[in-house]
Design a protein around this motif. Structure first.
Motif, PDB file in Angstrom:
ATOM      1  N   LEU A  77       0.821  -1.217   0.000  1.00 21.64           N
ATOM      2  CA  LEU A  77       0.000   0.000   0.000  1.00 21.64           C
ATOM      3  C   LEU A  77       0.855   1.266   0.000  1.00 21.64           C
ATOM      4  O   LEU A  77       0.445   2.301  -0.530  1.00 21.64           O
ATOM      5  N   PHE A  78       2.049   1.172   0.607  1.00 19.24           N
ATOM      6  CA  PHE A  78       2.888   2.364   0.777  1.00 19.24           C
ATOM      7  C   PHE A  78       4.203   2.267   0.005  1.00 19.24           C
ATOM      8  O   PHE A  78       5.101   3.079   0.213  1.00 19.24           O
ATOM      9  N   SER A  79       4.313   1.272  -0.882  1.00 16.60           N
ATOM     10  CA  SER A  79       5.579   1.047  -1.580  1.00 16.60           C
ATOM     11  C   SER A  79       5.926   2.172  -2.556  1.00 16.60           C
ATOM     12  O   SER A  79       7.081   2.329  -2.944  1.00 16.60           O
ATOM     13  N   GLN A  80       4.933   2.969  -2.981  1.00 17.08           N
ATOM     14  CA  GLN A  80       5.201   4.078  -3.896  1.00 17.08           C
ATOM     15  C   GLN A  80       5.927   5.225  -3.205  1.00 17.08           C
ATOM     16  O   GLN A  80       6.515   6.084  -3.859  1.00 17.08           O
ATOM     17  N   GLN A  81       5.867   5.248  -1.871  1.00 22.29           N
ATOM     18  CA  GLN A  81       6.542   6.291  -1.091  1.00 22.29           C
ATOM     19  C   GLN A  81       7.386   5.637  -0.015  1.00 22.29           C
ATOM     20  O   GLN A  81       7.037   5.651   1.165  1.00 22.29           O
TER      21      GLN A  81
END
Length: 338
Positions: A77-81
């Motif tokens: 869910l947070f791998s883009q940031q």
């Protein structure tokens, strides 16, 4: 570079445009830090400004079964940031130190993957005081049920995402009864809370079934523990004429089933096996494993919605468990499955 410390700092920390620094200068600084292999210490900046969303994932001891799937989905869910995510693994005795460490790293939204089998830690004033410093506290895999302390935690505005495990055990017991089974082996990890193990036993007894708890050592490799479980199941099959086995872990069930088949025990003709978790791989083992599924996808999506602010002023999320009927169970009488 022949640039002031202030100019370099503004470029590194992302304020160059609003401070009117030229594109040429920005590029010059970026090329220089790339050549030097310099990485800014992001937590220090976040602790200073507190403007950024910073998520921390905390879990104790080891991840297992459906919690591995949940961890992977949550991190995705947070791998883009990546600079907005911190993960930390601690031993149970260092739980408070783990919470302190995430606060020191600038985490303001805590996702605690709850792997502990009982919930006495929620009554520790010191722990609760530290948890109060986060903007949001999300407790994943919370065990709802009689005597839980969910009301007190909700007063503190902690988000509770979990299932009612005892209701799940009851669902499996009723399913065994509906299939016509009477004598069921329950595979108990010796480190399982004694109160929970006793309630599990009582659930089967209340259904008019005859359960046999087979205790397995909590330590050792999974394959070794599965061998011990298979040996005890084989003995119970011969002595007590059991017709079913209930596991609380899909991976454990799959390994044990493989060994039982090597022993010549036919699944499900001689022995029906029902597990707990709903791991994706259970569809592909032979025979495909019947299991009580934890709705990981729905639960982790709820986490995303809470973190993104799509859910507010709602703190209680108890998800239903569903039996996935596959190939490791068998009807023993004329009754039909619905």
């Amino acid at each position: 570079l022949n640039l002031s410390r202030w100019t370099v700092s503004m470029v590194i920390n992302g304020y160059a445009r609003e401070k009117g620094i030229s594109t040429k200068t920005i590029q010059q600084v970026k090329e220089y830090i790339k050549q030097r292999g310099y990485v800014p210490y992001r937590p220090a900046l976040i602790l200073k400004t507190r403007k950024h969303l910073r998520v921390g994932i905390l879990y104790c001891d080891r991840l297992y079964s459906h919690l591995i799937e949940a961890f992977n989905k949550i991190t995705d869910l947070f791998s883009q940031q990546p600079d907005s995510l911190e993960t930390l693994i601690v031993k149970r005795q260092f739980l408070i130190k783990g919470v302190q460490e995430l606060l020191a790293r600038g985490v303001n939204n805590l996702i605690w993957i709850h792997t502990l089998q009982w919930q006495n830690e929620f009554t520790q004033p010191e722990l609760l005081n530290y948890l109060a410093n986060f903007d949001k506290v999300l407790i994943y895999n919370y065990h709802f049920g009689p005597g839980d302390n969910s009301a007190e935690l909700i007063k503190r505005k902690f988000y509770l995402i979990g299932v009612e495990r005892l209701a799940g055990y009851q669902k499996i017991a009723r399913f065994f009864k509906k299939l016509g089974h009477q004598k069921i082996a329950l595979i108990v990890d010796m480190k399982m809370n004694r109160g929970v193990a006793q309630k599990w036993l009582q659930i089967y007894q209340q259904q008019g079934l005859k359960p046999y708890q087979l205790e397995i050592p909590p330590r050792g490799q999974l394959k070794e523990r599965a061998q011990i479980a298979a040996t005890k199941i084989q003995a119970c099959l011969k002595k007590e004429k059991i017709t079913g086995v209930n596991f609380l872990d899909d991976e454990y069930a799959a390994y044990t089933m493989m060994i039982l088949r090597r022993m010549g025990i036919r699944i499900p003709q001689q022995l029906s096996i029902i597990s707990y978790d709903g791991m994706p791989f259970t569809e592909f083992v032979t025979p495909a494993l019947t299991t009580l599924a934890v709705p990981v996808k729905a639960m982790t999506q709820t986490i995303a919605n809470i973190i993104q602010g799509k859910i507010e002023k709602e703190y209680y999320f108890s998800f239903p468990l569903k039996i996935i009927k596959r190939e490791t169970h068998q009807i023993l009488n004329s009754q039909k499955e619905s």
